[in-house]
Design a protein around this motif. Sequence first.
Motif, mmCIF file in Angstrom:
data_model
loop_
_atom_site.group_PDB
_atom_site.id
_atom_site.type_symbol
_atom_site.label_atom_id
_atom_site.label_comp_id
_atom_site.label_asym_id
_atom_site.label_seq_id
_atom_site.Cartn_x
_atom_site.Cartn_y
_atom_site.Cartn_z
ATOM 1 N N ASP A 200 0.828 -1.208 0.000
ATOM 2 C CA ASP A 200 0.000 0.000 0.000
ATOM 3 C C ASP A 200 0.866 1.264 0.000
ATOM 4 O OD1 ASP A 200 -2.440 -1.413 0.034
ATOM 5 O OD2 ASP A 200 -2.288 -1.697 2.199
ATOM 6 N N ASP A 201 1.974 1.242 0.740
ATOM 7 C CA ASP A 201 2.903 2.377 0.739
ATOM 8 C C ASP A 201 3.492 2.582 -0.663
ATOM 9 O OD1 ASP A 201 2.508 2.784 3.447
ATOM 10 O OD2 ASP A 201 4.264 1.608 4.047
ATOM 11 N N ARG A 202 3.904 1.487 -1.276
ATOM 12 C CA ARG A 202 4.493 1.566 -2.614
ATOM 13 C C ARG A 202 3.475 2.094 -3.634
ATOM 14 N NH1 ARG A 202 9.064 -1.301 -3.916
ATOM 15 N NH2 ARG A 202 8.161 -1.979 -5.911
ATOM 16 N N ASN A 203 2.228 1.708 -3.483
ATOM 17 C CA ASN A 203 1.185 2.208 -4.388
ATOM 18 C C ASN A 203 1.080 3.728 -4.310
ATOM 19 O OD1 ASN A 203 0.450 -0.324 -5.363
ATOM 20 N ND2 ASN A 203 -1.162 -0.616 -3.825
ATOM 21 N N ILE B 84 -1.097 -2.118 -7.415
ATOM 22 C CA ILE B 84 -1.905 -1.470 -8.440
ATOM 23 C C ILE B 84 -1.296 -1.663 -9.834
ATOM 24 C CG2 ILE B 84 -2.682 0.781 -9.305
ATOM 25 C CD1 ILE B 84 -3.106 1.658 -6.454
ATOM 26 N N LYS B 85 0.014 -1.556 -9.928
ATOM 27 C CA LYS B 85 0.672 -1.607 -11.239
ATOM 28 C C LYS B 85 0.401 -2.921 -11.970
ATOM 29 C CE LYS B 85 4.791 -0.948 -9.657
ATOM 30 N NZ LYS B 85 4.280 -1.097 -8.290
ATOM 31 N N SER B 86 0.318 -4.007 -11.222
ATOM 32 C CA SER B 86 0.179 -5.323 -11.845
ATOM 33 C C SER B 86 -1.165 -5.505 -12.554
ATOM 34 C CB SER B 86 0.359 -6.424 -10.789
ATOM 35 O OG SER B 86 -0.680 -6.357 -9.822
ATOM 36 N N ALA C 113 1.428 4.122 -17.892
ATOM 37 C CA ALA C 113 1.817 2.791 -18.359
ATOM 38 C C ALA C 113 3.322 2.667 -18.556
ATOM 39 C CB ALA C 113 1.093 2.477 -19.663
ATOM 40 N N SER C 114 3.995 3.813 -18.734
ATOM 41 C CA SER C 114 5.445 3.775 -18.933
ATOM 42 C C SER C 114 6.203 3.481 -17.645
ATOM 43 C CB SER C 114 5.921 5.106 -19.517
ATOM 44 O OG SER C 114 5.704 6.158 -18.578
ATOM 45 N N LEU C 115 5.497 3.507 -16.507
ATOM 46 C CA LEU C 115 6.153 3.269 -15.213
ATOM 47 C C LEU C 115 5.491 2.121 -14.454
ATOM 48 C CD1 LEU C 115 6.841 6.890 -13.850
ATOM 49 C CD2 LEU C 115 8.482 5.272 -14.767
ATOM 50 N N LEU C 116 5.153 1.073 -15.171
ATOM 51 C CA LEU C 116 4.519 -0.074 -14.517
ATOM 52 C C LEU C 116 5.538 -1.080 -13.981
ATOM 53 C CD1 LEU C 116 1.511 -0.806 -16.928
ATOM 54 C CD2 LEU C 116 1.480 0.370 -14.727
ATOM 55 N N ASP C 117 6.780 -0.950 -14.413
ATOM 56 C CA ASP C 117 7.828 -1.888 -14.013
ATOM 57 C C ASP C 117 8.223 -1.650 -12.555
ATOM 58 O OD1 ASP C 117 10.105 -3.418 -13.640
ATOM 59 O OD2 ASP C 117 10.906 -2.984 -15.633
#
Length: 360
Positions: free
Chosen positions: A4-7, A35-37, A58-62
């Motif tokens: 959750d923090d990372r999100n 969220i990114k996944s 979308a360019s920062l989903l990694d």
Amino acid sequence: MTVDDRNIIWLDLFEFLTYQKKIKILKIFDKGKDIKSAFLSNRYIRDVLTETEISKMASLLDNQILDRYIQKFQSDNIIMITINDDRYPKLLKEIDSPPLCLYCKGNVQLLNTLSIAVVGTRRPTDYGIVTTKQFVKELSKYDITIISGLAVGIDTIAHKTALENQGKTIAVLAGGLYHIYPAVNQALARTISENNLILSENSPNIAPLGYYFPIRNRIIAGLSNAVLITEAGLNSGSMHTKKFASDFHREIFAIPGKINSEMSKGPNEIIKRLDGIITLSPDDILDALHVNKKNNDKNFVIQLDIEQQSVLNYIQTEKKTFQEIADYTKIPTSELNSILLELEMNGLVTKLANNSYIKS
């Protein structure tokens, strides 16, 4: 660091996302889920974001890209405190739209201390300079954290006076921590971050755009137990901070000034409308905040010689230049320098610009 923090930190990387959109995105996904996944496959995300916004995100989903950002922040001693963190300031959680994350540099223990915001004009008069110094110096004696916005003028005076008197201070920035504004206060920000605290709700890379400043003012008010306005115009950012303080049910203190001074119109209007407490001395604030003053009573008397008293009497009512004091008292220049320095160190006079002095 939790998922959750990372999100939250990932969402904060996107300057174009409003607070409201970040909240909506977080609500779409279950707690504890990255969220990114599932970002692109979620059918509700287009109810919140435009196609352009989705493309940018979308360019920062990694995950590796996010890891590099987080590692960079940590290597620069930036502490990320999300709203889920136990260290997150309790007062700030009470406000509307509390920041999802605070990016901090320095002593984060100051986030939950008794504090007062000291705000005012960027163009203070001599009266504003002297009163701000007097109040901050006294409040600092009682372990009250001084919060302000690092702007030139009253903000700078408040921060510097707290530091000079071994007090505590927090500077709240409009932009990210990599963009200290104004540039003239970069050295002051570094000094504050050593043992005190600078912070922002914006990710460190985000520049301080104009619309961030009024938004930042809600954090200054929200972090504080009370707000003190020393000098401010009617339509100033300080009055904006006062509005937030009223909304958040914070105590508001206003120092009265001359009725024909533009820089006193803000505080005078607050007093006129009974929107705050008329504040004539630091004791008014200490009493309202229920601070125990007994432990800090100095109970000492400064003994002045004839020449020191003569200097003090001459500048009793208005500022005087060094030359005016020398002409009046007939004290030799070298001796007068020593006298004024000693009076200043004892808190009896304040040195102003253009080598002038006024009684504290």
